[in-house]
Design a protein around this motif. Sequence first.
Motif, PDB file in Angstrom:
ATOM      1  N   ASP B  34       0.844  -1.200   0.000  1.00 36.53           N
ATOM      2  CA  ASP B  34       0.000   0.000   0.000  1.00 36.53           C
ATOM      3  C   ASP B  34       0.881   1.253   0.000  1.00 36.53           C
ATOM      4  OD1 ASP B  34      -2.457  -1.100  -0.181  1.00 36.53           O
ATOM      5  OD2 ASP B  34      -2.947  -0.956   1.959  1.00 36.53           O
ATOM      6  N   GLY B  35       0.532   2.233  -0.832  1.00 33.96           N
ATOM      7  CA  GLY B  35       1.286   3.487  -0.909  1.00 33.96           C
ATOM      8  C   GLY B  35       2.380   3.441  -1.955  1.00 33.96           C
ATOM      9  N   VAL B  37       4.339   2.635  -5.666  1.00 32.97           N
ATOM     10  CA  VAL B  37       4.063   2.815  -7.078  1.00 32.97           C
ATOM     11  C   VAL B  37       5.229   2.174  -7.848  1.00 32.97           C
ATOM     12  CG1 VAL B  37       4.950   5.177  -6.858  1.00 32.97           C
ATOM     13  CG2 VAL B  37       3.614   4.586  -8.851  1.00 32.97           C
ATOM     14  N   SER B  81       0.135   0.993  -9.501  1.00 32.17           N
ATOM     15  CA  SER B  81       0.106   1.934  -8.373  1.00 32.17           C
ATOM     16  C   SER B  81      -0.822   1.480  -7.270  1.00 32.17           C
ATOM     17  CB  SER B  81      -0.333   3.324  -8.864  1.00 32.17           C
ATOM     18  OG  SER B  81      -0.460   4.214  -7.767  1.00 32.17           O
ATOM     19  N   LYS B  82      -0.346   1.526  -6.051  1.00 30.34           N
ATOM     20  CA  LYS B  82      -1.224   1.420  -4.885  1.00 30.34           C
ATOM     21  C   LYS B  82      -1.132   2.712  -4.077  1.00 30.34           C
ATOM     22  CE  LYS B  82      -1.845  -3.508  -4.188  1.00 30.34           C
ATOM     23  NZ  LYS B  82      -1.778  -4.599  -3.189  1.00 30.34           N
ATOM     24  N   ASN B  83      -0.837   3.801  -4.805  1.00 32.82           N
ATOM     25  CA  ASN B  83      -0.744   5.122  -4.193  1.00 32.82           C
ATOM     26  C   ASN B  83      -1.811   5.992  -4.848  1.00 32.82           C
ATOM     27  OD1 ASN B  83       0.029   7.914  -3.846  1.00 32.82           O
ATOM     28  ND2 ASN B  83       2.016   7.172  -3.106  1.00 32.82           N
ATOM     29  N   PRO B  84      -2.684   6.580  -4.026  1.00 30.57           N
ATOM     30  CA  PRO B  84      -3.806   7.320  -4.611  1.00 30.57           C
ATOM     31  C   PRO B  84      -3.373   8.526  -5.447  1.00 30.57           C
ATOM     32  CG  PRO B  84      -3.667   7.667  -2.216  1.00 30.57           C
ATOM     33  CD  PRO B  84      -2.698   6.587  -2.546  1.00 30.57           C
ATOM     34  N   ARG B  85      -2.125   9.005  -5.255  1.00 27.95           N
ATOM     35  CA  ARG B  85      -1.671  10.184  -6.017  1.00 27.95           C
ATOM     36  C   ARG B  85      -1.276   9.835  -7.453  1.00 27.95           C
ATOM     37  NH1 ARG B  85       3.202  11.790  -3.556  1.00 27.95           N
ATOM     38  NH2 ARG B  85       3.272  13.440  -5.113  1.00 27.95           N
ATOM     39  N   ALA B  87      -1.643   7.155 -10.997  1.00 29.37           N
ATOM     40  CA  ALA B  87      -2.406   6.112 -11.691  1.00 29.37           C
ATOM     41  C   ALA B  87      -1.551   5.540 -12.814  1.00 29.37           C
ATOM     42  CB  ALA B  87      -3.690   6.718 -12.266  1.00 29.37           C
ATOM     43  N   ASP B  90       0.538   7.435 -15.804  1.00 25.48           N
ATOM     44  CA  ASP B  90       1.070   8.771 -15.476  1.00 25.48           C
ATOM     45  C   ASP B  90       2.556   8.872 -15.833  1.00 25.48           C
ATOM     46  OD1 ASP B  90      -1.332   9.619 -14.404  1.00 25.48           O
ATOM     47  OD2 ASP B  90      -0.715   9.431 -12.296  1.00 25.48           O
TER      48      ASP B  90
END
Lengths: 334, 334
Positions: B34-35, B37, B81-85, B87, B90
């Motif tokens: 989690d978090g 990328v 990615s598991k980081n919401p910032r 995708a 990108d």
Amino acid sequence: MTDAVQIVLAKRPAGDVTADCFREEKVTLPVLADGEVLVRSRFLSLDPYMRPRMTELRSYTPPFELGKPLTGGSVGEVVDSKNPRFAKGDTVIGMLNWASHTLHDGKGLRKIDPALAPLSAHLGVLGMPSFTAWYGIRHICKPKAGETVFVSAATGAVGQVAGQLAKLAGARVVGCAGGEDKCAWAVREAGYDACFNHKTEHDVGAVLDKLCPQGIDADFENVGGRIFHAVFERLNNFGRVAFCGAISEYQDQTPMAGPPKMFTIVQRRLTLQGFIVSDHIALMADFVNEVGGLVKEGKLKSRETVVDGLAGAPAAFMGLLKGENFGKLVVRIA
Amino acid sequence: MTDAVQIVLAKRPAGDVTADCFREEKVTLPVLADGEVLVRSRFLSLDPYMRPRMTELRSYTPPFELGKPLTGGSVGEVVDSKNPRFAKGDTVIGMLNWASHTLHDGKGLRKIDPALAPLSAHLGVLGMPSFTAWYGIRHICKPKAGETVFVSAATGAVGQVAGQLAKLAGARVVGCAGGEDKCAWAVREAGYDACFNHKTEHDVGAVLDKLCPQGIDADFENVGGRIFHAVFERLNNFGRVAFCGAISEYQDQTPMAGPPKMFTIVQRRLTLQGFIVSDHIALMADFVNEVGGLVKEGKLKSRETVVDGLAGAPAAFMGLLKGENFGKLVVRIA
């Protein structure tokens, strides 16, 4: 017409200044022209910056002229005046000749109140050396509480004030000086946290590691050479060096063996800034307010060496360049 | 799980960096936490500052770790990615491994618009090297119209921008570079008033005297060593040195033969200031406004060398330290 005794530059030194660089002369000064003032010297300040002026370096002040009197910051008494700004009997401060009397055009000369402080103090703790220390500490070193500040020539006219101002700002202050007596004075009177004798400490790096365990945040530099080199290597990130002088280099004829290694300046984001206090005369009032107050309150100690008689000036100056003075060096002129 | 190719630090260099300091490895990256990328590298920036990071110096950035991938400013594409910032898809810029893929925690990574400029430009004229040049010129060198500015490594990623910014400020701009082709480009394309080849000019002092008849008011220093030494001797009163790097010293194992002579700093009231642009990220927006505009208007030329394939990175980096690149050096990663 007045008979005067003056000391002229007889020869430019190569390496150490020697007695034959000076010559004492008796001269008869011409009568005063309009605008001129005749000043009898009372105290002459001797300072390390005079050494570079004896040679023909590209420098900030023009070199002393061969065959002409050397000059220096002095306090004197007006004995005759054709300048409306000055009257007979005034006590004045300014650049005068190394002489009993100077014929002066009045430029840069100003009156002082002789009742305020001993006359020689105007050349030291209330004068240019102290202003120099104040500028370097306040405007370049900018010590913060808890930081470590190093002062070379810790008990010299400039260093003794720099160290005390850094201490008042809450810094740990470490210095070096040439003699046990000076080091003891620095710690006991001027409040340095530590002071080492550079004449007996040959491993400057090791002693700095011991006395400055947190590294050095600011250096008030008067000496240059091996002491600066060891200090430089121990500067912390964002360290500041106020470059005021480099007395160890003034008489050193050795060419630099190789280009200095400078990457440390980048790595640690250092700022090395040279300064000459005469560029900052506009700040004189700030200095007088702050330091004059400290002197009045007894918060700033000072120490001076007084040499009696103009004839002793050359030897005293040669001693100054070897660190033989203790504190501000002045010559009392009879 | 993703297979990646990466280059790790196999050995710390002593003196010149050699091929056996690097080792290419195939690794299987763990699944994303989690978090995190996963970024596929497109371009890797090679820069001189990486050399000090290969050794265990006390420095501003922690040294590269033995057996771990080297890192560098890079542009890449998010592949998972598991980081919401971030995708998938990108385009991002940040510190990535010298690798095909990097598992990243997202810190310091930011999205860029790939339509704005060629991807590699974000590592050069629109990126850190250019920001570095801008900071040193605007905040330390502060050239005024009519002053003389010197730029060592005049056509390097940083130098080429520094020189042009100084020129736009109205200064006379003189540089040096390692090769006739580079010097010709500096004058014809980047607008330098003069540029000399330090590989063939052995008397740097003499050529500086000729090309900088009014002395040097500001030096944007990338090189150090004998070139800096000659420039330093020609700095005018109130001269400024923006110390950005000292590439000539990075691989030089010779200890300094004696303490550097520093009195010049006092005499000429010089300021030597080291800086590292990452301390000044807060000014990034000012830089983008000014330099982005210049690039858009075609007022800032840039030159780059593109090396194809990660496997070529070690040799390209060794060449960079010898000045073999021309302009910004980047590695295109397939």
